[in-house]
Design a protein around this motif. Structure first.
Motif, PDB file in Angstrom:
ATOM      1  N   PHE A 266      46.759  44.852  50.540  1.00  0.00           N
ATOM      2  CA  PHE A 266      45.821  45.294  49.511  1.00  0.00           C
ATOM      3  C   PHE A 266      44.724  44.257  49.303  1.00  0.00           C
ATOM      4  O   PHE A 266      43.546  44.589  49.169  1.00  0.00           O
ATOM      5  CB  PHE A 266      46.577  45.545  48.205  1.00  0.00           C
ATOM      6  N   LEU A 267      45.114  42.986  49.325  1.00  0.00           N
ATOM      7  CA  LEU A 267      44.147  41.918  49.073  1.00  0.00           C
ATOM      8  C   LEU A 267      43.177  41.710  50.231  1.00  0.00           C
ATOM      9  O   LEU A 267      42.197  40.967  50.088  1.00  0.00           O
ATOM     10  CB  LEU A 267      44.881  40.614  48.746  1.00  0.00           C
ATOM     11  N   LEU A 268      43.397  42.372  51.359  1.00  0.00           N
ATOM     12  CA  LEU A 268      42.399  42.363  52.425  1.00  0.00           C
ATOM     13  C   LEU A 268      41.124  43.079  51.976  1.00  0.00           C
ATOM     14  O   LEU A 268      40.062  42.905  52.571  1.00  0.00           O
ATOM     15  CB  LEU A 268      42.954  43.041  53.690  1.00  0.00           C
ATOM     16  N   TYR A 269      41.243  43.887  50.927  1.00  0.00           N
ATOM     17  CA  TYR A 269      40.102  44.635  50.392  1.00  0.00           C
ATOM     18  C   TYR A 269      39.542  43.949  49.145  1.00  0.00           C
ATOM     19  O   TYR A 269      39.052  44.610  48.230  1.00  0.00           O
ATOM     20  CB  TYR A 269      40.537  46.062  50.058  1.00  0.00           C
ATOM     21  N   THR A 270      39.616  42.622  49.111  1.00  0.00           N
ATOM     22  CA  THR A 270      39.172  41.873  47.927  1.00  0.00           C
ATOM     23  C   THR A 270      37.753  42.258  47.511  1.00  0.00           C
ATOM     24  O   THR A 270      37.466  42.429  46.312  1.00  0.00           O
ATOM     25  CB  THR A 270      39.254  40.364  48.186  1.00  0.00           C
ATOM     26  N   LYS A 271      36.856  42.401  48.471  1.00  0.00           N
ATOM     27  CA  LYS A 271      35.466  42.751  48.144  1.00  0.00           C
ATOM     28  C   LYS A 271      35.405  44.066  47.366  1.00  0.00           C
ATOM     29  O   LYS A 271      34.678  44.185  46.364  1.00  0.00           O
ATOM     30  CB  LYS A 271      34.633  42.856  49.413  1.00  0.00           C
ATOM     31  N   ASP A 272      36.171  45.067  47.803  1.00  0.00           N
ATOM     32  CA  ASP A 272      36.165  46.371  47.135  1.00  0.00           C
ATOM     33  C   ASP A 272      36.878  46.307  45.785  1.00  0.00           C
ATOM     34  O   ASP A 272      36.474  46.972  44.828  1.00  0.00           O
ATOM     35  CB  ASP A 272      36.829  47.406  48.042  1.00  0.00           C
ATOM     36  N   ILE A 273      37.944  45.499  45.716  1.00  0.00           N
ATOM     37  CA  ILE A 273      38.653  45.323  44.449  1.00  0.00           C
ATOM     38  C   ILE A 273      37.717  44.705  43.415  1.00  0.00           C
ATOM     39  O   ILE A 273      37.653  45.149  42.258  1.00  0.00           O
ATOM     40  CB  ILE A 273      39.900  44.437  44.648  1.00  0.00           C
ATOM     41  N   VAL A 274      36.985  43.692  43.828  1.00  0.00           N
ATOM     42  CA  VAL A 274      36.043  43.035  42.921  1.00  0.00           C
ATOM     43  C   VAL A 274      34.947  44.006  42.485  1.00  0.00           C
ATOM     44  O   VAL A 274      34.556  44.041  41.308  1.00  0.00           O
ATOM     45  CB  VAL A 274      35.432  41.793  43.595  1.00  0.00           C
ATOM     46  N   THR A 275      34.474  44.819  43.429  1.00  0.00           N
ATOM     47  CA  THR A 275      33.470  45.832  43.085  1.00  0.00           C
ATOM     48  C   THR A 275      33.989  46.758  41.993  1.00  0.00           C
ATOM     49  O   THR A 275      33.298  47.060  41.013  1.00  0.00           O
ATOM     50  CB  THR A 275      33.089  46.657  44.327  1.00  0.00           C
ATOM     51  N   LEU A 276      35.237  47.219  42.159  1.00  0.00           N
ATOM     52  CA  LEU A 276      35.832  48.114  41.168  1.00  0.00           C
ATOM     53  C   LEU A 276      35.975  47.425  39.813  1.00  0.00           C
ATOM     54  O   LEU A 276      35.623  47.996  38.775  1.00  0.00           O
ATOM     55  CB  LEU A 276      37.198  48.596  41.659  1.00  0.00           C
ATOM     56  N   LEU A 277      36.480  46.200  39.810  1.00  0.00           N
ATOM     57  CA  LEU A 277      36.672  45.486  38.549  1.00  0.00           C
ATOM     58  C   LEU A 277      35.340  45.213  37.857  1.00  0.00           C
ATOM     59  O   LEU A 277      35.238  45.304  36.632  1.00  0.00           O
ATOM     60  CB  LEU A 277      37.437  44.189  38.791  1.00  0.00           C
ATOM     61  N   ASN A 278      34.324  44.908  38.638  1.00  0.00           N
ATOM     62  CA  ASN A 278      33.013  44.656  38.033  1.00  0.00           C
ATOM     63  C   ASN A 278      32.350  45.933  37.526  1.00  0.00           C
ATOM     64  O   ASN A 278      31.418  45.873  36.730  1.00  0.00           O
ATOM     65  CB  ASN A 278      32.103  43.930  39.030  1.00  0.00           C
TER      66      ASN A 278
ATOM     67  N   LYS B 287      39.528  33.225  43.082  1.00  0.00           N
ATOM     68  CA  LYS B 287      38.910  32.292  44.019  1.00  0.00           C
ATOM     69  C   LYS B 287      37.943  32.998  44.971  1.00  0.00           C
ATOM     70  O   LYS B 287      36.842  32.528  45.239  1.00  0.00           O
ATOM     71  CB  LYS B 287      39.985  31.563  44.818  1.00  0.00           C
ATOM     72  N   GLU B 288      38.373  34.163  45.489  1.00  0.00           N
ATOM     73  CA  GLU B 288      37.568  34.851  46.493  1.00  0.00           C
ATOM     74  C   GLU B 288      36.533  35.789  45.891  1.00  0.00           C
ATOM     75  O   GLU B 288      35.557  36.146  46.550  1.00  0.00           O
ATOM     76  CB  GLU B 288      38.479  35.635  47.445  1.00  0.00           C
ATOM     77  N   GLY B 289      36.743  36.187  44.652  1.00  0.00           N
ATOM     78  CA  GLY B 289      35.848  37.174  44.073  1.00  0.00           C
ATOM     79  C   GLY B 289      35.055  36.720  42.878  1.00  0.00           C
ATOM     80  O   GLY B 289      34.387  37.522  42.224  1.00  0.00           O
ATOM     81  N   SER B 290      35.148  35.438  42.553  1.00  0.00           N
ATOM     82  CA  SER B 290      34.396  34.894  41.413  1.00  0.00           C
ATOM     83  C   SER B 290      34.696  35.652  40.125  1.00  0.00           C
ATOM     84  O   SER B 290      33.795  35.983  39.353  1.00  0.00           O
ATOM     85  CB  SER B 290      32.887  34.928  41.704  1.00  0.00           C
ATOM     86  N   LEU B 291      35.976  35.931  39.926  1.00  0.00           N
ATOM     87  CA  LEU B 291      36.418  36.582  38.694  1.00  0.00           C
ATOM     88  C   LEU B 291      37.201  35.575  37.864  1.00  0.00           C
ATOM     89  O   LEU B 291      37.748  34.612  38.386  1.00  0.00           O
ATOM     90  CB  LEU B 291      37.323  37.774  39.017  1.00  0.00           C
ATOM     91  N   SER B 292      37.285  35.826  36.575  1.00  0.00           N
ATOM     92  CA  SER B 292      38.128  34.992  35.727  1.00  0.00           C
ATOM     93  C   SER B 292      39.527  35.600  35.667  1.00  0.00           C
ATOM     94  O   SER B 292      39.697  36.814  35.812  1.00  0.00           O
ATOM     95  CB  SER B 292      37.557  34.898  34.313  1.00  0.00           C
ATOM     96  N   ILE B 293      40.522  34.750  35.467  1.00  0.00           N
ATOM     97  CA  ILE B 293      41.891  35.240  35.286  1.00  0.00           C
ATOM     98  C   ILE B 293      41.937  36.221  34.117  1.00  0.00           C
ATOM     99  O   ILE B 293      42.619  37.250  34.165  1.00  0.00           O
ATOM    100  CB  ILE B 293      42.866  34.066  35.042  1.00  0.00           C
ATOM    101  N   GLN B 294      41.200  35.915  33.062  1.00  0.00           N
ATOM    102  CA  GLN B 294      41.192  36.782  31.884  1.00  0.00           C
ATOM    103  C   GLN B 294      40.731  38.189  32.249  1.00  0.00           C
ATOM    104  O   GLN B 294      41.320  39.179  31.811  1.00  0.00           O
ATOM    105  CB  GLN B 294      40.292  36.211  30.799  1.00  0.00           C
ATOM    106  N   GLN B 295      39.678  38.293  33.082  1.00  0.00           N
ATOM    107  CA  GLN B 295      39.182  39.615  33.467  1.00  0.00           C
ATOM    108  C   GLN B 295      40.216  40.374  34.288  1.00  0.00           C
ATOM    109  O   GLN B 295      40.446  41.564  34.068  1.00  0.00           O
ATOM    110  CB  GLN B 295      37.886  39.498  34.268  1.00  0.00           C
TER     111      GLN B 295
END
Length: 347
Positions: free
Chosen positions: A252-264, A303-311
């Motif tokens: 699942f984490l191979l799709y980090t870019k898409d996960i970050v897109t969704l979270l943002n 680390k890879e997606g420039s997200l905060s743990i809180q988010q």
């Protein structure tokens, strides 16, 4: 925006035949995001049957749609007339033949009754997804209905309005309504299992159902109990991705870019960390070890997606890896207790 806050919910299915007992367990362990239970021990609550009543040419014993049946054409005409009555003439979906009955989904009505006067964070329903239903149901020659454009359209519209019914019914509780599309068949998309199925076709059916749910004010999630092309689901406009985080976390984490897109975009990840498909692993697991797996994944995302743990935590939901319908009944409370403990640790 829906805030998950790492609260727990379930995928849907329970073993046994007691809807009241299942609802009590849901409210005990998942009071913030309760979900109505499905009991596949009842044939009418099976994945390919529960939402198929009213499909033209449907044979529940053979799990087929038969376009050669003498009644198929008049049934198809009636189907589209009813669909247009809901979509264009303003007929309430709750009064249409797309409405679920207590006989078909007793857990849904039981949960709604028990929640009267309560104010959870949200309430969750589910429906068999259009890809899984259209590939699971066959024509008499054994071919998946998905390959027939007419049958695919009928099934997609059926799923959309079965989901719409749940949104309209549950929003009477005056809390956000989440509807998950259960899509186990998407684990096979792109493989030899579905030769000739295009990405555009899958996007179209998922998008049509998602659009219907959102148009009624609902939040749309997808549950896949294995790996799939997660970027496709983000592209389809899904709000919540739910997956088996116990066995497929690294993939699942191979799709980090898409996960970050969704979270943002203010979407959510529902992390299915409780191994309900593996009774032995369930018995051996501790809440601390399962929470640690997720904490490591959260750190990787930051680390890879420039997200905060809180988010990441705020936009997390914690679930079992899959439904509990095949789990021995004596392990259900152990699974739910672990679920609640993991959720508490992460918060």
């Amino acid at each position: 925006m829906f805030i998950g806050r790492a609260f727990p919910t379930i995928v849907g299915s329970f073993p046994g035949k007691d809807h009241e007992k299942a609802v009590k367990l849901v409210l005990k362990y998942c009071p913030e995001i309760p979900c109505w239970p499905q009991l596949p021990a009842y044939p009418q609550e099976g994945m390919l049957i529960q939402f198929s009543k009213g499909l033209p040419g449907f044979n529940p014993e053979k799990l087929i749609l038969d376009p050669t049946d003498a009644n198929f054409e008049p049934q198809m005409l009636q189907f589209y007339e009813e669909y247009l009555a809901v979509k264009e003439a303003g007929k309430p979906v709750t009064e249409s033949f797309f409405a679920l009955t207590p006989e078909e989904a007793r857990g849904l009505f039981c949960l709604k009754e028990k929640l009267a006067g309560a104010k959870p964070l949200a309430v969750k329903g589910q429906v068999t997804g259009p890809f899984t239903l259209a590939t699971g149901l066959k024509t008499p020659d054994g071919k998946a209905c998905f390959y027939d454009s007419t049958l695919r359209d009928i099934i997609t519209k059926q799923v959309a309005l079965k989901a719409a019914f749940q949104v309209d019914l549950l929003k009477e509780l005056e809390v956000p309504v989440i509807i998950f599309l259960d899509e186990p068949a998407l684990a096979g998309f792109g493989s030899s299992s579905f030769v000739g199925v295009s990405r555009e076709e899958v996007l179209a059916v998922l998008g049509e159902v998602a659009e219907e749910i959102k148009a009624r004010g609902g939040i749309v999630g997808v549950h896949v109990c294995a790996n799939t092309e997660w970027d496709l689901l983000v592209e389809a406009g899904i709000d919540i991705l739910n997956f088996d985080a116990f066995d497929y976390l690294d993939r699942f984490l191979l799709y980090t870019k898409d996960i970050v897109t969704l979270l943002n975009k203010k979407g959510n990840i529902a992390w299915g960390i409780i191994p309900t498909l593996k009774p032995e692993a369930l018995k051996e697991s501790s809440a601390e070890s399962l929470a640690k797996q997720l904490e490591n994944a959260f750190e990787k995302l930051t680390k890879e997606g420039s997200l905060s743990i809180q988010q990441v935590v705020e936009q997390a939901i914690i679930t079992p890896s899959c439904g509990m319908g095949t789990l021995p009944e004596d392990l259900v409370e152990q699974a739910l207790s672990l679920l609640k403990e993991v959720s508490s640790i992460l918060r």
